[in-house]
Design an enzyme around this catalytic site. Structure first.
Site, mmCIF file in Angstrom:
data_model
loop_
_atom_site.group_PDB
_atom_site.id
_atom_site.type_symbol
_atom_site.label_atom_id
_atom_site.label_comp_id
_atom_site.label_asym_id
_atom_site.label_seq_id
_atom_site.Cartn_x
_atom_site.Cartn_y
_atom_site.Cartn_z
ATOM 1 N N ASN A 11 0.864 -1.187 0.000
ATOM 2 C CA ASN A 11 0.000 0.000 0.000
ATOM 3 C C ASN A 11 0.898 1.233 0.000
ATOM 4 O O ASN A 11 1.454 1.601 1.031
ATOM 5 C CB ASN A 11 -0.897 -0.037 1.248
ATOM 6 C CG ASN A 11 -1.766 1.203 1.356
ATOM 7 O OD1 ASN A 11 -1.862 1.983 0.408
ATOM 8 N ND2 ASN A 11 -2.390 1.395 2.511
ATOM 9 N N LYS A 13 0.124 4.264 -0.393
ATOM 10 C CA LYS A 13 -0.523 5.476 0.142
ATOM 11 C C LYS A 13 -0.272 6.664 -0.806
ATOM 12 O O LYS A 13 -0.262 6.481 -2.005
ATOM 13 C CB LYS A 13 -0.042 5.737 1.568
ATOM 14 C CG LYS A 13 -0.203 4.495 2.437
ATOM 15 C CD LYS A 13 -0.007 4.741 3.891
ATOM 16 C CE LYS A 13 -0.174 3.421 4.641
ATOM 17 N NZ LYS A 13 -0.165 3.542 6.078
ATOM 18 N N HIS A 99 -9.958 1.667 4.554
ATOM 19 C CA HIS A 99 -8.645 1.828 5.203
ATOM 20 C C HIS A 99 -8.759 2.780 6.388
ATOM 21 O O HIS A 99 -9.460 3.792 6.314
ATOM 22 C CB HIS A 99 -7.588 2.344 4.213
ATOM 23 C CG HIS A 99 -6.220 2.248 4.795
ATOM 24 N ND1 HIS A 99 -5.717 3.218 5.633
ATOM 25 C CD2 HIS A 99 -5.275 1.279 4.720
ATOM 26 C CE1 HIS A 99 -4.507 2.848 6.030
ATOM 27 N NE2 HIS A 99 -4.215 1.676 5.484
ATOM 28 N N GLU A 101 -6.983 5.018 7.580
ATOM 29 C CA GLU A 101 -6.620 6.437 7.432
ATOM 30 C C GLU A 101 -7.758 7.267 6.859
ATOM 31 O O GLU A 101 -7.703 8.497 6.892
ATOM 32 C CB GLU A 101 -5.342 6.562 6.577
ATOM 33 C CG GLU A 101 -4.100 6.260 7.401
ATOM 34 C CD GLU A 101 -2.904 5.792 6.591
ATOM 35 O OE1 GLU A 101 -2.965 5.805 5.352
ATOM 36 O OE2 GLU A 101 -1.917 5.373 7.218
ATOM 37 N N GLU A 167 -6.346 -4.656 10.606
ATOM 38 C CA GLU A 167 -5.342 -3.611 10.834
ATOM 39 C C GLU A 167 -5.755 -2.811 12.065
ATOM 40 O O GLU A 167 -6.572 -1.894 11.957
ATOM 41 C CB GLU A 167 -5.293 -2.648 9.648
ATOM 42 C CG GLU A 167 -4.808 -3.242 8.366
ATOM 43 C CD GLU A 167 -4.176 -2.179 7.461
ATOM 44 O OE1 GLU A 167 -3.022 -2.341 7.096
ATOM 45 O OE2 GLU A 167 -4.835 -1.171 7.158
ATOM 46 N N GLY A 173 1.514 2.680 11.022
ATOM 47 C CA GLY A 173 2.532 3.736 10.963
ATOM 48 C C GLY A 173 3.138 4.106 12.305
ATOM 49 O O GLY A 173 3.804 5.134 12.427
ATOM 50 N N SER A 210 2.345 -1.614 10.636
ATOM 51 C CA SER A 210 3.759 -1.613 11.023
ATOM 52 C C SER A 210 4.501 -2.915 10.750
ATOM 53 O O SER A 210 5.439 -3.264 11.476
ATOM 54 C CB SER A 210 3.906 -1.231 12.505
ATOM 55 O OG SER A 210 3.510 0.102 12.714
HETATM 56 P P1 PGA Z 1 2.208 0.714 7.757
HETATM 57 O O1 PGA Z 1 0.800 0.874 7.013
HETATM 58 O O2 PGA Z 1 2.751 -0.619 7.333
HETATM 59 O O3 PGA Z 1 3.015 1.852 7.307
HETATM 60 O O4 PGA Z 1 1.898 0.726 9.233
HETATM 61 C C1 PGA Z 1 -0.051 -0.209 6.825
HETATM 62 C C2 PGA Z 1 -1.318 0.241 6.187
HETATM 63 O O5 PGA Z 1 -1.740 1.367 6.476
HETATM 64 O O6 PGA Z 1 -1.925 -0.441 5.357
#
Ligand code: PGA
Length: 249
Positions: A11, A13, A99, A101, A167, A173, A210
């Site tokens: 991903n 982003k 997601h 975010e 998640e 993150g 993460s």
């Molecule tokens: P990250 O993001 O691995 O940077 O924690 C995972 C995600 O948001 O899908």
């Protein structure tokens, strides 16, 4: 767990200029040399790169996905929106829905509509579910997961084209991951919730938040974990490949 049938989703982003795509060459090379032919790799770049990434991976098993979509099926005057038809025509095979975010701008009903829209266009869905830190602290994880899954799957008959990505929102993150015991319990709960709603159907649950080439050794021990949704560690091909290697050796 030794597994040769896992899913690895990158991903990206809001990252990835056109030049970034050349990193995928390393993944393609790695795949050619790898004895393990069953793993599924999916790149989810920003919308702007979907067709270029698709072009790059065209003679490989690698798939491409979008990071979000509009719930609206038809074309129309919706400035800035991208729907399942547009994703499909750009070369997308998958789409991430819900997601964390963007979950604070969405609700479960909207997420359900997006899933319907994606499946209608034969896009496979990567459905993100997970609790916030506050919900975890208040022992609300199970009820949050139950609500998210139940509403997301409303009037969806077949779930074989849905990948469930657990998640925990507090793990994204942050460099933090859940304890193994916590993860085992949550995976068991997610399985129970899905099995109650959709009996005898095949589906996969993966983990995201993460993930890196160090903690993946611990994470892969979880039964029923069929892959990873990887954010920042997927931006550099070397890190991404390291995760794949360590998960499947
Ligand atoms: P990250 O993001 O691995 O940077 O924690 C995972 C995600 O948001 O899908």
């Amino acid at each position: 767990m030794t597994n040769n049938n896992m899913i690895f989703i990158a991903n990206w982003k809001m990252n990835g200029e056109k030049s970034h795509i050349s990193g995928i060459n390393k993944t393609i090379k790695f795949l050619k040399q790898s004895k393990n032919k069953k793993n599924q790799i999916i790149y989810c770049p920003p919308f702007t790169l979907i067709s270029s990434v698709k072009n790059k991976v065209k003679n490989t098993k690698i798939k491409v996905g979008a990071q979000n979509l509009s719930q609206l099926n038809d074309y129309g005057a919706f400035t800035g929106s991208v729907n399942s038809k547009l994703i499909k025509s750009a070369g997308g095979d998958y789409v991430i829905v819900g997601h964390s975010e963007i979950r604070n701008q969405e609700n479960d009903i909207l997420i359900n509509k997006k899933i319907h829209s994606a499946l209608k266009e034969k896009l496979k869905v990567i459905l993100c579910i997970g609790e916030t830190y506050k919900e975890k602290k208040n022992n609300k994880t199970l009820s949050v997961l139950k609500t998210q899954i139940t509403i997301a799957l409303k009037n969806i008959k077949k779930i074989n084209n849905i990948i469930f990505a657990y998640e925990p929102r507090w793990a994204i993150g942050t460099g933090k991951i859940p304890k193994s015991s916590e993860l085992r319990k949550n995976f068991k709960d997610i399985n129970n919730i899905i099995n109650k709603l959709k009996k005898n159907q095949k589906y996969k649950i993966i983990y995201g938040g993460s993930v890196n080439s160090k903690n993946v050794l611990e994470l892969k021990k979880i039964n029923d974990l069929k892959g990873f949704l990887i954010g920042s560690a997927s931006l550099r091909a070397k890190n991404f490949i390291d995760i794949i290697k360590k998960s499947t050796n």
